[in-house]
Design a protein around this motif. Structure first.
Motif, short mmCIF file in Angstrom:
data_model
loop_
_atom_site.label_atom_id
_atom_site.label_comp_id
_atom_site.label_asym_id
_atom_site.label_seq_id
_atom_site.Cartn_x
_atom_site.Cartn_y
_atom_site.Cartn_z
N TYR A 225 13.30 -92.90 76.34
CA TYR A 225 13.80 -93.78 75.29
C TYR A 225 12.85 -93.76 74.09
CZ TYR A 225 16.69 -95.59 79.09
OH TYR A 225 17.58 -95.71 80.12
N TRP A 226 13.27 -94.44 73.02
CA TRP A 226 12.43 -94.62 71.85
C TRP A 226 12.02 -96.09 71.78
CZ3 TRP A 226 9.49 -92.11 68.65
CH2 TRP A 226 9.06 -92.73 67.47
N SER A 227 10.73 -96.35 71.79
CA SER A 227 10.23 -97.72 71.69
C SER A 227 10.12 -98.08 70.21
CB SER A 227 8.86 -97.84 72.36
OG SER A 227 8.29 -99.10 72.06
N ARG A 228 10.93 -99.04 69.79
CA ARG A 228 10.88 -99.47 68.39
C ARG A 228 9.59 -100.20 68.10
NH1 ARG A 228 16.16 -102.76 67.35
NH2 ARG A 228 15.39 -103.71 69.25
N SER A 229 9.07 -100.96 69.06
CA SER A 229 7.84 -101.73 68.82
C SER A 229 6.62 -100.82 68.73
CB SER A 229 7.64 -102.79 69.90
OG SER A 229 7.56 -102.19 71.17
N ARG A 230 6.56 -99.79 69.56
CA ARG A 230 5.42 -98.86 69.56
C ARG A 230 5.64 -97.66 68.65
NH1 ARG A 230 5.85 -99.82 75.36
NH2 ARG A 230 6.82 -97.78 75.51
N GLN A 231 6.91 -97.47 68.22
CA GLN A 231 7.26 -96.30 67.41
C GLN A 231 6.85 -95.00 68.11
OE1 GLN A 231 8.91 -96.23 64.00
NE2 GLN A 231 9.59 -98.00 65.21
N SER A 232 7.24 -94.92 69.40
CA SER A 232 6.90 -93.73 70.17
C SER A 232 7.89 -93.53 71.31
CB SER A 232 5.48 -93.84 70.73
OG SER A 232 5.39 -94.91 71.64
N MET B 45 20.04 -101.84 82.07
CA MET B 45 19.27 -102.16 80.87
C MET B 45 19.89 -101.50 79.66
SD MET B 45 15.98 -99.63 81.33
CE MET B 45 15.67 -99.44 79.58
N MET B 46 19.40 -101.90 78.50
CA MET B 46 19.76 -101.28 77.24
C MET B 46 18.47 -100.95 76.51
SD MET B 46 19.81 -102.01 73.82
CE MET B 46 20.52 -101.17 72.43
N ALA B 47 18.42 -99.80 75.90
CA ALA B 47 17.27 -99.40 75.11
C ALA B 47 17.78 -98.53 73.96
CB ALA B 47 16.26 -98.65 75.96
N TRP B 48 16.88 -98.00 73.17
CA TRP B 48 17.23 -97.16 72.03
C TRP B 48 16.79 -95.74 72.27
CZ3 TRP B 48 20.30 -99.14 68.32
CH2 TRP B 48 20.40 -100.52 68.25
N MET B 49 17.51 -94.81 71.69
CA MET B 49 17.14 -93.40 71.74
C MET B 49 17.19 -92.84 70.32
SD MET B 49 19.27 -92.04 75.05
CE MET B 49 18.11 -91.21 76.12
N SER C 51 14.37 -88.19 71.94
CA SER C 51 14.42 -88.80 73.27
C SER C 51 15.70 -88.40 74.01
CB SER C 51 14.26 -90.32 73.21
OG SER C 51 15.32 -90.92 72.53
N LEU C 52 16.82 -88.32 73.29
CA LEU C 52 18.06 -87.90 73.95
C LEU C 52 18.00 -86.43 74.34
CD1 LEU C 52 20.85 -88.47 75.00
CD2 LEU C 52 21.74 -88.23 72.69
N GLN C 53 17.43 -85.61 73.49
CA GLN C 53 17.27 -84.19 73.81
C GLN C 53 16.38 -84.02 75.05
OE1 GLN C 53 15.72 -81.86 70.57
NE2 GLN C 53 15.53 -80.02 71.81
#
Length: 129
Positions: free
Chosen positions: A52-59, A32-36, A40-42
């Motif tokens: 990960y960081w959810s862009r849609s939920r901003q959390s 998969m691919m997601a955003w950090m 989240s990386l720390q």
């Protein structure tokens, strides 16, 4: 306490994110691919599980928090341009995709059409009940 200096080496997007690719540490398959973001990386580095960081939920989103399909991180890699992360993971439960498949990359372009080539291993209704 683990140093966070490694975060400064990353070329974050203007939104403070970096794309992160999860790859099966044993088979090499892209899952998969997601955003950090920095946090989240720390947390991923500190906890040894993918966050990960959810862009849609901003959390923050701990992979597997609702499905149980946790990604245990074996290694974290940074590409040569310092703008993409690869997480070498052990995918618990054998499924990374919310559709109930092993990988989010389950479609192949054949004769100009996207063809599903991987089976659903478990109905998402059962995973997220």
């Amino acid at each position: 306490m683990q140093s966070t200096d490694f975060l400064d080496a990353i070329r974050w997007t203007d939104d403070g994110l970096v794309p992160a690719i999860a790859q099966d540490a044993e088979s090499g398959r892209i899952l998969m691919m997601a955003w950090m973001n920095r946090e989240s990386l720390q947390l991923t580095a500190a906890e040894g599980r993918a966050v990960y960081w959810s862009r849609s939920r901003q959390s923050l989103w701990r992979k597997g928090e609702s499905s149980g399909h946790v990604q245990q991180v074996k290694e974290i890699r940074l590409d040569c341009d310092e703008d993409v992360i690869v997480l070498m993971v052990e995918q618990l439960g054998g499924m990374a995709c919310h559709t109930g498949r092993e990988s989010c990359f389950y479609r192949v372009l054949q004769d100009g059409q996207w063809v599903t080539v991987d089976p659903v291993l478990k109905d998402p209704k059962e995973i997220y009940a």
